[in-house]
Write an enzyme that holds these catalytic residues in place. Structure first.
Site, PDB file in Angstrom:
ATOM      1  CB  SER A   1      -0.928  -0.094   1.311  1.00 38.35           C
ATOM      2  OG  SER A   1      -0.013   0.484   2.381  1.00 38.35           O
ATOM      3  CG  ASP A   2       1.383   5.950  -1.142  1.00 36.33           C
ATOM      4  OD1 ASP A   2       2.295   5.756  -0.337  1.00 36.33           O
ATOM      5  OD2 ASP A   2       1.358   6.756  -2.080  1.00 36.33           O
ATOM      6  CD1 TRP A   3       5.239   5.056   4.696  1.00 35.19           C
ATOM      7  CD2 TRP A   3       5.006   3.707   2.820  1.00 35.19           C
ATOM      8  NE1 TRP A   3       6.305   4.054   4.668  1.00 35.19           N
ATOM      9  CE2 TRP A   3       6.189   3.348   3.416  1.00 35.19           C
ATOM     10  CE3 TRP A   3       4.574   3.274   1.574  1.00 35.19           C
ATOM     11  CZ2 TRP A   3       6.864   2.223   3.004  1.00 35.19           C
ATOM     12  CZ3 TRP A   3       5.329   2.238   1.010  1.00 35.19           C
ATOM     13  CH2 TRP A   3       6.463   1.748   1.797  1.00 35.19           C
ATOM     14  N   GLY A   4      -0.218   4.926   4.703  1.00 38.48           N
ATOM     15  CA  GLY A   4      -1.516   5.378   4.868  1.00 38.48           C
ATOM     16  C   GLY A   4      -2.608   5.211   4.092  1.00 38.48           C
TER      17      GLY A   4
END
Ligand code: BGC
Length: 730
Positions: free
Chosen positions: A235-238
């Site tokens: 995932s992208d961060w967050g």
């Protein structure tokens, strides 16, 4: 994708406890997922990013740990790599990145960024390749392959339709299916099919209501089922928002930006849900398989580790590769009266004006920031090249307020005006800052104009910086900041021979001065050797051969994302322009642009002749069209030309852009030398995505094959008849 011994995965999986599995599928550090030491499963260590391996942070907070062993080679940004139009240089820069990532002990390098440059205002355009999906496809493959030579996973990002920074965490993107298939997906598909990227990063934004990082449509239907991807999805961060959705999706690893790792959606909340029987353990097993498969591909497990590439960083060879890439990335936009190159013989004095002459850019931009071992500014590069006998004078030309200065002003003022609202306070401070800046600008402007008057050879180095080309926000318009238009105009007024060099990560308005400047040179953020490369181009040691991988519109309102579609909205954004992105729009509607897609001049000239196009027998529902043309260097210096092949569908049952780039090749020729280029076009070169049959189809009929030096400088063309293909076939 490389096959691995799946029984090794079965074996490890059977020994893992639920807790251990959960530990492996989320961040246990800002840049690492969990390992299982008892079974010899290491964590996956990750790092940004596209322009080199990012500095190290504390494991659980974004604190700069200030080590001195994380200085690295600073690579040309992807927009610079793209301007070379060289698959070889993309591969070599990929190799440098891979070697440095491994050298720094990383397993996954969060690069390359390949989102389509839909609007000139997207803050992250400097990290991306092009507005054209075909160019993205052709360059992402060697980039990924190069990186992965060193047993490091590329992590191609951000899937998908992540084309603006405004509201990037939430914005819901609406793009019709044909457009997704023709414009926004091809780069990712090529990165998987041909590049065999070991990992992919899901984007922050939503696509049709689903968060990309755990979208069923994107990850399950398209990526896994249709494209058959069995690598790791990170995932992208967050970018994860729900435990059940994420667990049941085809996402493998949740990463985020906070230090409370146990509370991540795919950490304790997931553990609890599985224990309660709300989520099946098989969902987690699927993720573990993808992670272990990726580790096997990277030689990270058991005895394989002995064979794992070691990598290194800051190797002298890396710097040579970076210099070569930077040299070929520089674009000569304009060169009336052969104003360039400047002849250094007999040169006594040189004036360089403009802060981008001395500014270093490596430390900014967001996650693409780099702790560069060094970075050669244009001023340094030119002085290095000219030696001690040329008197190089420098004037800043424009004023750039520092971050510290802004902060100090803010604090000082906020203490005084505590009886007014925060917004009002902010407005007043901005005003005051503006006035202060104006004053300083005037002073610097006067100094610059005097210098320009007194010197024959003047180089203005202007442009943007990572206050503008930056993650997390988009630009408001394409205007040059810091009063630079005024500076350029006033300098050109007193010295019309002034050479204008623009260093930036995305296009800027040039309307007020482009006609008057005799020579305009463009450089993206070109890495640690950028200033040296620029100097070599300006003084003729290198003949420029870069070409624009994006159209430079006159201003952003001309661009299709703004004129026809929506851009920069909060909440929801609709891509009404459909497939008419970049030159597909500008050329189809004959919109006046500053510089067209594919444009870039040389100190020599090239003649195009002898176009032959042969349509061969179709086999297996494919099409085989051979295109040949002769390119001759008709000037007096060695140079390179990017020969571009566009295809125009003369008549179609759907609306199609007037032409589309289908292939290109870069030829390097001595004066008088010629080469016959050979290009094979296939079904993909003629097809469009047919929403009825849900497949790419070619409609039988006439197509024009165009060969040119830019999308608006077509030198040769020929019309051919192409047989159609059967809808629904792959
Ligand atoms: C960016 C990614 C980056 C990640 C880790 C995110 O904010 O969108 O491109 O890789 O942070 O730094």
């Amino acid at each position: 994708m490389k096959k691995v011994d799946e029984t090794r995965i079965d074996d490890l999986l059977s020994q893992l406890t639920l807790e251990e599995k959960i530990n492996m599928i989320h961040g246990v550090g800002l840049f690492q997922s969990g390992g299982v030491p008892r079974l010899g499963i290491p964590p996956l260590k990750m790092s940004d990013g596209p322009m080199g391996v990012r500095k190290d942070f504390a494991n659980d907070s974004w604190i700069n740990i200030g080590t001195t062993d994380d200085y690295v080679s600073y690579l040309p940004s992807n927009s610079a790599v793209a301007s070379t139009w060289s698959r070889d240089l993309a591969y070599i820069t990929g190799m440098v990145l891979g070697a440095e990532a491994r050298g720094r002990g990383k397993d996954v390098i969060l690069a390359p960024g390949i989102n389509i440059k839909r609007s000139p205002l997207c803050g992250r355009n400097f990290e991306y390749i092009s507005e054209d999906p075909r160019l993205v496809e052709e360059l992402v493959v060697p980039l990924v392959k190069g990186i992965q030579e060193y047993d490091v996973a590329a992590c191609v990002k951000h899937l998908a339709a992540n084309n603006q920074e405004t509201d990037r965490l939430e914005v819901d993107t609406f793009v019709d299916e044909r457009t997704l298939r023709e414009i926004y997906y091809p780069g990712f598909k090529a990165a998987i099919d041909k590049g065999e990227s070991h990992s992919i990063m899901g984007a922050y934004n939503k696509l049709y209501g689903e968060y990309c990082s755990h979208s069923k449509t994107l990850l399950t239907k398209i990526l896994r089922d249709e494209w058959g991807y069995d690598g790791a999805v990170i995932s992208d961060w967050g970018a994860v928002h729900d435990t059940k959705e994420a667990a049941e999706s085809d996402l493998d690893i949740e990463m985020s930006v906070t230090g409370n790792f146990d509370n991540y959606y795919m950490a304790n909340p997931l553990l609890e849900a599985v224990r309660k029987g709300e989520i099946k353990e098989e969902c987690i097993d699927k993720k573990i398989r993808n992670i272990l498969r990726t580790m096997l591909r990277l030689n990270m497990l058991g005895e394989d580790r002995k064979n794992r590439a070691r990598g290194t960083y800051n190797a002298p060879l890396h710097r040579e590769a970076i210099l070569e890439c930077a040299e070929e990335s520089i674009i000569l936009l304009k060169n009336d009266d052969n104003r360039l190159p400047i002849h250094k013989d007999g040169l006594k004095t040189l004036a360089i004006i403009g802060q981008n002459g001395e500014r270093l850019h490596s430390g900014g931009g967001g996650s693409a920031e780099i702790k560069a071992l060094y970075e050669i500014s244009p001023l340094l590069g030119m002085k290095m090249l000219l030696g001690g006998d040329v008197d190089v004078k420098y004037a800043k030309g424009y004023y750039v307020p520092s971050k510290e200065e802004k902060k100090i002003n803010w604090q000082k003022d906020s203490l005084k005006k505590n009886n007014i609202s925060k917004e009002e306070e902010e407005r007043l401070i901005a005003l005051r800052l503006e006035e202060e800046i104006k004053g300083r600008q005037e002073e610097l402007l006067r100094e610059a104009v005097t210098l320009a008057k007194e010197n024959k050879e003047v180089i203005l180095v202007v442009g943007l910086d990572h206050e503008h080309d930056v993650e997390g926000k988009d630009r408001k318009d394409m205007k040059l900041p810091y009063g630079q238009d005024k500076l350029i105009n006033e300098v050109l007024a007193v010295n019309p021979d002034t050479i204008v060099v623009v260093i930036a990560g995305s296009p800027v308005e040039m309307g007020s001065w482009a006609d008057r400047a005799k020579a305009i040179v463009w450089s993206y953020y070109a890495g640690m050797e950028g200033g040296r490369a620029l100097a070599k181009v300006i003084f003729g040691d290198v003949n420029p051969s870069g070409k624009l991988a994006e159209t430079f519109p006159k201003n952003h309102m001309d661009s299709p994302a703004h004129k026809l579609g929506e851009f920069g909205n909060y909440g929801k954004v609709t891509y009404n322009e459909g497939v008419y992105v970049g030159y597909r729009y500008f050329d189809s509607y004959d919109i006046d642009v500053e510089f067209p897609f594919g444009h870039g001049l040389s100190y020599t000239t090239f003649a195009y002749s002898n176009l032959t196009v042969t349509v061969d027998e179709a086999c297996n529902d494919d099409i085989d069209v051979r295109v040949q043309a002769t390119i001759k260097n008709t000037g007096t210096s060695y140079g390179a030309e990017v020969v571009q092949v566009y295809v125009s569908d003369k008549e179609a049952s759907v609306q199609r852009p007037i032409h589309e780039l289908k292939d290109f090749t870069k030829v390097y020729l001595k004066p008088g030398e010629e080469e016959t280029v050979n290009i094979i076009l296939n079904k993909n070169s003629f097809s469009f995505f047919d929403v009825e049959s849900h497949s790419f189809v070619v409609e039988a009929g006439e197509f024009e094959i165009q060969i040119g030096s830019s999308s608006r400088d077509i030198r040769l063309k020929e019309t051919i008849s192409v047989p159609g293909t059967v809808p629904g076939t792959k």
